[in-house]
Design a protein around this motif. Structure first.
Motif, mmCIF file in Angstrom:
data_model
loop_
_atom_site.group_PDB
_atom_site.id
_atom_site.type_symbol
_atom_site.label_atom_id
_atom_site.label_comp_id
_atom_site.label_asym_id
_atom_site.label_seq_id
_atom_site.Cartn_x
_atom_site.Cartn_y
_atom_site.Cartn_z
ATOM 1 N N MET A 1 0.848 -1.185 0.000
ATOM 2 C CA MET A 1 0.000 0.000 0.000
ATOM 3 C C MET A 1 0.887 1.241 0.000
ATOM 4 S SD MET A 1 -3.250 -0.815 2.483
ATOM 5 C CE MET A 1 -2.423 -1.784 3.735
ATOM 6 N N ASN A 2 0.372 2.279 -0.619
ATOM 7 C CA ASN A 2 1.084 3.541 -0.707
ATOM 8 C C ASN A 2 0.195 4.649 -0.148
ATOM 9 O OD1 ASN A 2 2.958 5.507 -1.460
ATOM 10 N ND2 ASN A 2 2.217 5.611 -3.562
ATOM 11 N N PHE A 3 0.765 5.530 0.665
ATOM 12 C CA PHE A 3 0.059 6.655 1.280
ATOM 13 C C PHE A 3 0.670 7.938 0.744
ATOM 14 C CE2 PHE A 3 0.012 9.886 4.667
ATOM 15 C CZ PHE A 3 -1.328 9.903 5.025
ATOM 16 N N ARG A 4 -0.180 8.832 0.222
ATOM 17 C CA ARG A 4 0.330 10.107 -0.266
ATOM 18 C C ARG A 4 -0.778 11.151 -0.273
ATOM 19 N NH1 ARG A 4 -1.899 10.847 -5.155
ATOM 20 N NH2 ARG A 4 -2.028 9.134 -6.631
ATOM 21 N N GLN A 5 -0.348 12.413 -0.440
ATOM 22 C CA GLN A 5 -1.302 13.512 -0.503
ATOM 23 C C GLN A 5 -2.073 13.457 -1.822
ATOM 24 O OE1 GLN A 5 0.310 17.072 1.040
ATOM 25 N NE2 GLN A 5 -1.672 18.090 1.103
ATOM 26 N N LEU A 6 -3.307 13.923 -1.774
ATOM 27 C CA LEU A 6 -4.180 13.977 -2.940
ATOM 28 C C LEU A 6 -3.555 14.825 -4.042
ATOM 29 C CD1 LEU A 6 -7.149 13.357 -3.964
ATOM 30 C CD2 LEU A 6 -7.695 15.655 -3.154
ATOM 31 N N GLU A 7 -3.686 14.347 -5.266
ATOM 32 C CA GLU A 7 -3.260 15.100 -6.444
ATOM 33 C C GLU A 7 -4.493 15.367 -7.304
ATOM 34 O OE1 GLU A 7 -0.285 12.551 -8.180
ATOM 35 O OE2 GLU A 7 1.088 12.844 -6.494
ATOM 36 N N ARG A 8 -4.423 16.387 -8.157
ATOM 37 C CA ARG A 8 -5.594 16.767 -8.966
ATOM 38 C C ARG A 8 -6.136 15.611 -9.807
ATOM 39 N NH1 ARG A 8 -7.524 21.749 -8.527
ATOM 40 N NH2 ARG A 8 -6.110 23.351 -7.766
ATOM 41 N N GLU A 9 -5.247 14.768 -10.326
ATOM 42 C CA GLU A 9 -5.728 13.658 -11.168
ATOM 43 C C GLU A 9 -6.445 12.573 -10.349
ATOM 44 O OE1 GLU A 9 -1.237 13.123 -10.558
ATOM 45 O OE2 GLU A 9 -2.519 14.756 -11.220
ATOM 46 N N ASP A 10 -6.411 12.692 -9.028
ATOM 47 C CA ASP A 10 -7.109 11.732 -8.161
ATOM 48 C C ASP A 10 -8.580 12.077 -7.954
ATOM 49 O OD1 ASP A 10 -4.673 10.401 -7.614
ATOM 50 O OD2 ASP A 10 -4.258 11.726 -5.917
ATOM 51 N N VAL A 11 -9.006 13.269 -8.380
ATOM 52 C CA VAL A 11 -10.346 13.752 -8.018
ATOM 53 C C VAL A 11 -11.444 12.819 -8.508
ATOM 54 C CG1 VAL A 11 -12.022 15.627 -8.313
ATOM 55 C CG2 VAL A 11 -9.640 16.149 -7.731
ATOM 56 N N LYS A 12 -11.446 12.433 -9.769
ATOM 57 C CA LYS A 12 -12.514 11.558 -10.301
ATOM 58 C C LYS A 12 -12.515 10.189 -9.615
ATOM 59 C CE LYS A 12 -14.571 13.907 -13.731
ATOM 60 N NZ LYS A 12 -15.401 14.913 -13.123
ATOM 61 N N GLY A 109 -7.786 0.566 6.638
ATOM 62 C CA GLY A 109 -8.158 1.575 7.638
ATOM 63 C C GLY A 109 -7.075 1.766 8.682
ATOM 64 N N ARG A 110 -6.510 0.668 9.146
ATOM 65 C CA ARG A 110 -5.434 0.732 10.139
ATOM 66 C C ARG A 110 -4.201 1.421 9.550
ATOM 67 N NH1 ARG A 110 -5.753 -4.657 12.936
ATOM 68 N NH2 ARG A 110 -7.279 -3.722 14.283
ATOM 69 N N PHE A 111 -3.848 1.070 8.315
ATOM 70 C CA PHE A 111 -2.728 1.690 7.605
ATOM 71 C C PHE A 111 -2.981 3.190 7.434
ATOM 72 C CE2 PHE A 111 -0.793 2.962 3.521
ATOM 73 C CZ PHE A 111 0.531 2.642 3.748
ATOM 74 N N LEU A 112 -4.215 3.537 7.084
ATOM 75 C CA LEU A 112 -4.580 4.927 6.858
ATOM 76 C C LEU A 112 -4.480 5.746 8.147
ATOM 77 C CD1 LEU A 112 -5.615 7.090 4.925
ATOM 78 C CD2 LEU A 112 -7.912 6.166 5.228
ATOM 79 N N ILE A 113 -5.070 5.282 9.237
ATOM 80 C CA ILE A 113 -5.035 6.067 10.477
ATOM 81 C C ILE A 113 -3.603 6.147 11.020
ATOM 82 C CG2 ILE A 113 -5.631 4.213 12.108
ATOM 83 C CD1 ILE A 113 -6.929 7.822 12.276
ATOM 84 N N HIS A 114 -2.826 5.090 10.865
ATOM 85 C CA HIS A 114 -1.417 5.121 11.290
ATOM 86 C C HIS A 114 -0.661 6.224 10.532
ATOM 87 C CE1 HIS A 114 2.635 3.800 12.305
ATOM 88 N NE2 HIS A 114 2.899 3.779 11.006
ATOM 89 N N ASN A 115 -0.855 6.287 9.232
ATOM 90 C CA ASN A 115 -0.161 7.293 8.428
ATOM 91 C C ASN A 115 -0.719 8.694 8.657
ATOM 92 O OD1 ASN A 115 2.034 6.176 6.527
ATOM 93 N ND2 ASN A 115 0.432 4.615 6.564
ATOM 94 N N MET A 116 -2.003 8.801 8.943
ATOM 95 C CA MET A 116 -2.573 10.115 9.280
ATOM 96 C C MET A 116 -1.953 10.628 10.577
ATOM 97 S SD MET A 116 -4.554 10.951 6.814
ATOM 98 C CE MET A 116 -5.566 12.292 7.432
ATOM 99 N N ARG A 117 -1.766 9.746 11.542
ATOM 100 C CA ARG A 117 -1.136 10.153 12.804
ATOM 101 C C ARG A 117 0.310 10.579 12.566
ATOM 102 N NH1 ARG A 117 -3.893 6.088 17.279
ATOM 103 N NH2 ARG A 117 -4.203 7.898 18.607
ATOM 104 N N ARG A 118 1.015 9.860 11.727
ATOM 105 C CA ARG A 118 2.400 10.247 11.386
ATOM 106 C C ARG A 118 2.417 11.629 10.728
ATOM 107 N NH1 ARG A 118 5.164 6.113 7.839
ATOM 108 N NH2 ARG A 118 6.807 7.626 8.054
ATOM 109 N N GLN A 119 1.419 11.892 9.881
ATOM 110 C CA GLN A 119 1.332 13.202 9.227
ATOM 111 C C GLN A 119 1.058 14.307 10.243
ATOM 112 O OE1 GLN A 119 1.976 13.846 5.883
ATOM 113 N NE2 GLN A 119 1.957 15.952 6.626
ATOM 114 N N LEU A 120 0.191 14.044 11.201
ATOM 115 C CA LEU A 120 -0.067 15.031 12.261
ATOM 116 C C LEU A 120 1.214 15.363 13.015
ATOM 117 C CD1 LEU A 120 -3.421 13.655 13.676
ATOM 118 C CD2 LEU A 120 -3.123 15.847 12.510
ATOM 119 N N VAL A 121 1.986 14.350 13.363
ATOM 120 C CA VAL A 121 3.255 14.564 14.060
ATOM 121 C C VAL A 121 4.186 15.399 13.173
ATOM 122 C CG1 VAL A 121 5.307 13.420 14.991
ATOM 123 C CG2 VAL A 121 3.026 12.539 15.553
ATOM 124 N N ALA A 122 4.237 15.075 11.883
ATOM 125 C CA ALA A 122 5.061 15.853 10.949
ATOM 126 C C ALA A 122 4.580 17.302 10.865
ATOM 127 C CB ALA A 122 5.045 15.206 9.561
#
Length: 174
Positions: A1-12, A109-122
């Motif tokens: 799995m890969n976690f990254r910020q939304l890009e414009r081409e992701d909208v649709k 979901g677990r991967f997502l919340i883990h990475n969201m928490r890492r982003q908050l710390v960042a």
């Protein structure tokens, strides 16, 4: 799995994820409000557009291969949270969290919340708020985050409560 910020081409593809996830959730929860799906998708699409124009709104996606299977946002606390909790400065909400029905129960979901928490710390944020109105979502979060900070009894109608959590960003403190 890969976690990254939304890009414009992701909208649709993200809009498809919202429709698919919400349709499934509303069906499973047996909600009868015909406008709920359209209203929620419209709210989420507005948040997506905000993320490109407002630095306080960050949306992230989880990809399996090149397919978006999950999403969540870091954003200012919503109206329900601000009406029922004394908001602390620099404590955002984690919201707009959805996992594609076909990818649920696979650790997304677990991967997502883990990475969201890492982003908050960042982001140098020490905590976050999270809220849920759907009973299955509430059960999921109670299992992972513990009891909510606030339960708003009968918010959505008789027996239909809304729950709000305040959690440390650092998982070691949970």
């Amino acid at each position: 799995m890969n976690f990254r910020q939304l890009e414009r081409e992701d909208v649709k593809p993200l809009q498809r994820l919202f429709m698919e996830s919400l349709s499934d959730l509303i069906r499973r929860e047996q909600f009868e409000d015909a406008d709920l799906l359209d209203e929620e998708v419209e709210r989420l699409n507005t948040t997506v557009q905000d993320s490109f124009e407002d630095e306080t709104v960050q949306i992230f996606v989880v990809l399996q291969g090149d397919v978006i299977v999950g999403t969540a946002a870091i954003l200012p606390p919503n109206d329900i949270i601000t009406a029922h909790v004394d908001i602390e400065p620099n404590v955002p909400e984690i919201g707009c969290m959805y996992v594609a029905p076909g990818a649920q129960l696979q650790g997304v979901g677990r991967f997502l919340i883990h990475n969201m928490r890492r982003q908050l710390v960042a982001n140098q944020q020490t905590a976050f708020y999270l809220d849920a109105g759907f009973p299955t979502s509430q059960a999921y979060w109670e299992e992972r985050l513990g009891p909510p900070l606030v339960t708003i009894e009968h918010y959505w109608g008789p027996g239909a409560h809304h729950k709000i959590w305040r959690c440390p960003a650092d998982e070691k403190e949970t």
